[in-house]
Design a protein around this motif. Structure first.
Motif, PDB file in Angstrom:
ATOM      1  N   MET A   1     -38.091  -5.225 -74.094  1.00  0.00           N
ATOM      2  CA  MET A   1     -37.382  -3.984 -73.838  1.00  0.00           C
ATOM      3  C   MET A   1     -37.499  -3.048 -75.038  1.00  0.00           C
ATOM      4  SD  MET A   1     -33.883  -5.339 -72.018  1.00  0.00           S
ATOM      5  CE  MET A   1     -33.345  -3.686 -71.633  1.00  0.00           C
ATOM      6  N   THR A   2     -37.579  -1.761 -74.762  1.00  0.00           N
ATOM      7  CA  THR A   2     -37.641  -0.766 -75.827  1.00  0.00           C
ATOM      8  C   THR A   2     -36.318  -0.716 -76.566  1.00  0.00           C
ATOM      9  OG1 THR A   2     -39.200   0.561 -74.560  1.00  0.00           O
ATOM     10  CG2 THR A   2     -38.041   1.654 -76.356  1.00  0.00           C
ATOM     11  N   SER A   3     -36.385  -0.727 -77.890  1.00  0.00           N
ATOM     12  CA  SER A   3     -35.174  -0.660 -78.694  1.00  0.00           C
ATOM     13  C   SER A   3     -35.012   0.732 -79.280  1.00  0.00           C
ATOM     14  CB  SER A   3     -35.220  -1.690 -79.821  1.00  0.00           C
ATOM     15  OG  SER A   3     -34.031  -1.665 -80.564  1.00  0.00           O
ATOM     16  N   TYR A   4     -33.769   1.190 -79.347  1.00  0.00           N
ATOM     17  CA  TYR A   4     -33.461   2.516 -79.872  1.00  0.00           C
ATOM     18  C   TYR A   4     -32.718   2.379 -81.197  1.00  0.00           C
ATOM     19  CZ  TYR A   4     -34.568   3.829 -75.068  1.00  0.00           C
ATOM     20  OH  TYR A   4     -35.198   3.999 -73.873  1.00  0.00           O
ATOM     21  N   ASP A   5     -32.651   3.456 -81.923  1.00  0.00           N
ATOM     22  CA  ASP A   5     -31.902   3.454 -83.176  1.00  0.00           C
ATOM     23  C   ASP A   5     -30.400   3.472 -82.929  1.00  0.00           C
ATOM     24  OD1 ASP A   5     -34.358   3.689 -84.569  1.00  0.00           O
ATOM     25  OD2 ASP A   5     -34.305   5.880 -84.330  1.00  0.00           O
ATOM     26  N   LEU A   6     -29.993   4.234 -81.913  1.00  0.00           N
ATOM     27  CA  LEU A   6     -28.579   4.448 -81.642  1.00  0.00           C
ATOM     28  C   LEU A   6     -28.366   4.625 -80.154  1.00  0.00           C
ATOM     29  CD1 LEU A   6     -25.612   5.312 -82.583  1.00  0.00           C
ATOM     30  CD2 LEU A   6     -26.517   7.660 -82.627  1.00  0.00           C
ATOM     31  N   ALA A   7     -27.282   4.082 -79.641  1.00  0.00           N
ATOM     32  CA  ALA A   7     -26.853   4.360 -78.271  1.00  0.00           C
ATOM     33  C   ALA A   7     -25.373   4.717 -78.314  1.00  0.00           C
ATOM     34  CB  ALA A   7     -27.093   3.171 -77.357  1.00  0.00           C
ATOM     35  N   VAL A   8     -25.030   5.862 -77.741  1.00  0.00           N
ATOM     36  CA  VAL A   8     -23.634   6.293 -77.666  1.00  0.00           C
ATOM     37  C   VAL A   8     -23.231   6.311 -76.199  1.00  0.00           C
ATOM     38  CG1 VAL A   8     -21.932   8.032 -78.275  1.00  0.00           C
ATOM     39  CG2 VAL A   8     -23.954   7.723 -79.724  1.00  0.00           C
ATOM     40  N   ARG A   9     -22.219   5.504 -75.892  1.00  0.00           N
ATOM     41  CA  ARG A   9     -21.756   5.348 -74.511  1.00  0.00           C
ATOM     42  C   ARG A   9     -20.400   6.035 -74.370  1.00  0.00           C
ATOM     43  NH1 ARG A   9     -22.621   0.312 -74.225  1.00  0.00           N
ATOM     44  NH2 ARG A   9     -24.348   0.272 -72.738  1.00  0.00           N
ATOM     45  N   ALA A  10     -20.268   6.845 -73.324  1.00  0.00           N
ATOM     46  CA  ALA A  10     -18.994   7.537 -73.105  1.00  0.00           C
ATOM     47  C   ALA A  10     -18.742   7.695 -71.621  1.00  0.00           C
ATOM     48  CB  ALA A  10     -18.998   8.912 -73.779  1.00  0.00           C
ATOM     49  N   ARG A  11     -17.462   7.670 -71.251  1.00  0.00           N
ATOM     50  CA  ARG A  11     -17.090   7.862 -69.854  1.00  0.00           C
ATOM     51  C   ARG A  11     -17.286   9.301 -69.393  1.00  0.00           C
ATOM     52  NH1 ARG A  11     -17.121   3.553 -66.597  1.00  0.00           N
ATOM     53  NH2 ARG A  11     -16.114   1.763 -67.589  1.00  0.00           N
ATOM     54  N   SER A  12     -17.384  10.225 -70.360  1.00  0.00           N
ATOM     55  CA  SER A  12     -17.592  11.633 -70.015  1.00  0.00           C
ATOM     56  C   SER A  12     -18.573  12.234 -71.014  1.00  0.00           C
ATOM     57  CB  SER A  12     -16.256  12.387 -70.041  1.00  0.00           C
ATOM     58  OG  SER A  12     -16.413  13.693 -69.538  1.00  0.00           O
ATOM     59  N   VAL A  13     -19.790  12.502 -70.541  1.00  0.00           N
ATOM     60  CA  VAL A  13     -20.859  13.086 -71.355  1.00  0.00           C
ATOM     61  C   VAL A  13     -21.271  14.395 -70.704  1.00  0.00           C
ATOM     62  CG1 VAL A  13     -23.184  12.774 -72.305  1.00  0.00           C
ATOM     63  CG2 VAL A  13     -21.669  10.793 -72.029  1.00  0.00           C
ATOM     64  N   PHE A  14     -21.393  15.459 -71.500  1.00  0.00           N
ATOM     65  CA  PHE A  14     -21.823  16.736 -70.945  1.00  0.00           C
ATOM     66  C   PHE A  14     -23.347  16.782 -70.960  1.00  0.00           C
ATOM     67  CE2 PHE A  14     -22.560  21.409 -71.125  1.00  0.00           C
ATOM     68  CZ  PHE A  14     -22.018  21.703 -69.885  1.00  0.00           C
ATOM     69  N   VAL A  15     -23.934  16.604 -69.795  1.00  0.00           N
ATOM     70  CA  VAL A  15     -25.389  16.533 -69.671  1.00  0.00           C
ATOM     71  C   VAL A  15     -25.795  17.169 -68.343  1.00  0.00           C
ATOM     72  CG1 VAL A  15     -25.273  14.211 -68.665  1.00  0.00           C
ATOM     73  CG2 VAL A  15     -27.374  14.958 -69.812  1.00  0.00           C
ATOM     74  N   ASP A  16     -26.897  17.881 -68.349  1.00  0.00           N
ATOM     75  CA  ASP A  16     -27.401  18.559 -67.139  1.00  0.00           C
ATOM     76  C   ASP A  16     -26.367  19.496 -66.528  1.00  0.00           C
ATOM     77  OD1 ASP A  16     -29.859  17.252 -67.344  1.00  0.00           O
ATOM     78  OD2 ASP A  16     -29.162  15.552 -66.152  1.00  0.00           O
ATOM     79  N   GLY A  17     -25.576  20.144 -67.387  1.00  0.00           N
ATOM     80  CA  GLY A  17     -24.627  21.140 -66.920  1.00  0.00           C
ATOM     81  C   GLY A  17     -23.347  20.591 -66.333  1.00  0.00           C
ATOM     82  N   GLY A  18     -23.158  19.266 -66.414  1.00  0.00           N
ATOM     83  CA  GLY A  18     -21.941  18.686 -65.858  1.00  0.00           C
ATOM     84  C   GLY A  18     -21.517  17.458 -66.636  1.00  0.00           C
ATOM     85  N   TRP A  19     -20.428  16.854 -66.185  1.00  0.00           N
ATOM     86  CA  TRP A  19     -19.854  15.705 -66.869  1.00  0.00           C
ATOM     87  C   TRP A  19     -20.125  14.439 -66.064  1.00  0.00           C
ATOM     88  CZ3 TRP A  19     -17.923  16.676 -71.612  1.00  0.00           C
ATOM     89  CH2 TRP A  19     -17.552  18.001 -71.904  1.00  0.00           C
ATOM     90  N   ARG A  20     -20.527  13.377 -66.759  1.00  0.00           N
ATOM     91  CA  ARG A  20     -20.699  12.092 -66.073  1.00  0.00           C
ATOM     92  C   ARG A  20     -20.662  10.954 -67.081  1.00  0.00           C
ATOM     93  NH1 ARG A  20     -26.012   9.817 -66.071  1.00  0.00           N
ATOM     94  NH2 ARG A  20     -27.683  11.231 -66.758  1.00  0.00           N
TER      95      ARG A  20
END
Length: 450
Positions: A1-20
């Motif tokens: 699996m590809t590994s990333y430097d950082l992952a930030v997980r949130a119940r509400s993320v503002f992305v693509d003009g909306g929250w999810r």
């Protein structure tokens, strides 16, 4: 699996003009993926935001006076960019004054960059300056990567940055149109200001009367005429006057390439509540009455005003309070970089305006003004400039606790909503609430580097 430097997980993320709910994965300073919240994302560091915190893009502030070098006792790149990071601002564009030398030449820009480079906690770009002596020589500065040129149409307050006459404004617009640049304008008419001079003193109403709305209306009219004649792009800075909105609306309807901003202090304060002698509130153009303030909010909502920027214009306490409350003697400028985003969000929240509108005015629209397409939003391929923000938490402003160099703020003692818990710049933490700042991680920006 590809590994990333950082992952930030949130119940509400503002992305693509909306929250999810989502997990934002970062590699090499860039957003590499936006995954579902529950998706397993392998990363060297995984951060899960607690309930009450949302993940938003970093704020882009296109109107900041850092003042270094030359007036570094007013502010500097070290303190100024730490204040930015603490306020959720991950990019600033520095004004060509009040530093000495001003950023009106290639040489002046080099001096400014040399001062900023080792100290910047956030990314820093630069405006050039259009003054009488630099007309005819703007393109070389543009080619060095400034984002546009600042001009005053009335005295700037510092001798090394004189204002343009109406004829010189037209010449600047013609020159800038020739290479596809941008002129940003402090729009107050000097003739109106001269005709409005009064005895001043500690009376705030007298100070406002000395800088009437007509000064903005007339100056903006000159800008619109110049844009119509030359086709140059122009941006009206720190609009305070509701009466000037009609002309801006008409110019936009005409299809002229003109934009406008207002500032957090014009949206937060009103003349009725500024005590006499309270020179912490002095700025030019001035903070006007409550009815005018509401016109500015309406103009943001209908798109007449495009964006909000801080116009962080600090000074020493000695200058800010010079004259023992005499508005004519005190330095004019609001120190608000660290508080600009919470201040605007507090006003929006009070009016039932959602957070995404504020992000539009202070992140995506500001980034668009200067062509920083990789900033101002959370999207794959964009800079991983992220903020963990608690919109419903509140705090009392203590000017002595701010990162600004001088403990002077019109917001001192106010209660604001919206607490910045963590700020990441390119995936690196540059501010964490309650933790001492780390080493500077900002880079210098230009149109060529983005």
């Amino acid at each position: 699996m590809t590994s990333y430097d950082l992952a930030v997980r949130a119940r509400s993320v503002f992305v693509d003009g909306g929250w999810r709910p989502a997990t934002v994965a970062v590699r090499d300073g860039i957003v590499a993926a936006v995954a579902d919240y529950d998706e397993e994302v392998p990363a060297h560091e995984v951060v899960t935001l607690p309930e009450g915190q949302v993940l938003i893009p970093g704020i882009v502030d296109t109107h900041v006076h850092v003042n270094e070098p030359g007036r570094t006792e007013w502010e500097g790149f070290g303190t100024g960019t730490r204040a930015a990071a603490a306020g959720g601002v991950t990019t600033i564009v520095d004004m060509p004054l009040n530093s000495i030398p001003p950023t009106t030449t290639v040489e002046g820009l080099a001096v400014k960059r040399e001062a900023a480079s080792p100290q910047a906690s956030v990314d820093v770009g630069f405006w050039g300056g259009a003054v009488p002596a630099s007309l005819g020589a703007l393109e070389p500065v543009w080619n060095e990567g400034v984002f546009g040129f600042k001009a005053f149409l009335s005295p700037s307050g510092v001798d090394e940055f004189p204002h343009l006459s109406t004829a010189q404004l037209r010449a600047a617009l013609e020159e800038i149109a020739g290479f596809g640049g941008l002129l940003i304008v402090h729009a107050e008419d000097p003739d109106v200001l001269e005709a409005s001079v009064n005895q001043g003193g500690t009376d705030y109403a007298a100070f406002v009367a000395s800088r009437p709305e007509l000064a903005e209306q007339d100056a903006i009219g000159h800008v619109i005429e110049g844009v119509r004649a030359t086709g140059a792009r122009a941006h009206i800075l720190h609009l305070s006057s509701g009466r000037a909105l009609e002309a801006i609306r008409a110019a936009k309807a005409e299809g002229l390439p003109i934009t406008a901003e207002t500032c957090p202090h014009y949206l937060s304060f009103s003349a009725e509540h500024i005590p006499d002698g309270a020179t912490a509130y002095k700025c030019c153009p001035p903070i006007r009455d409550e009815a005018n303030r509401e016109l500015l909010w309406e103009a943001l909502l209908d798109g007449t005003i495009d964006l909000v920027a801080s116009d962080h214009s600090p000074s020493t306490a000695e200058l800010k309070f010079a004259g023992d409350g005499d508005f004519q003697e005190a330095w004019g400028g609001i120190s608000g970089l660290q508080l600009s985003f919470p201040a605007v969000w507090s006003g929006a929240r009070q009016r039932g305006i959602p957070l995404e509108r504020v992000l539009g005015w202070m992140a995506s629209s500001t980034a668009a003004l200067v062509g920083l397409g990789q900033k101002g939003s959370i999207e794959v391929g964009g800079d991983a400039d992220l903020v963990a923000f608690a919109p419903e938490e509140s705090f009392a402003v203590d000017a002595r606790a701010l990162e600004h160099k001088n403990p002077v703020s019109a917001y001192d003692g106010s209660t604001l909503h919206g607490v910045v818990h963590t700020t990441w710049l390119g995936g690196t933490v540059v501010h964490q609430l309650g933790v001492a700042p780390g080493a500077p991680a900002g880079k210098l920006l230009s149109r060529s580097t983005g």
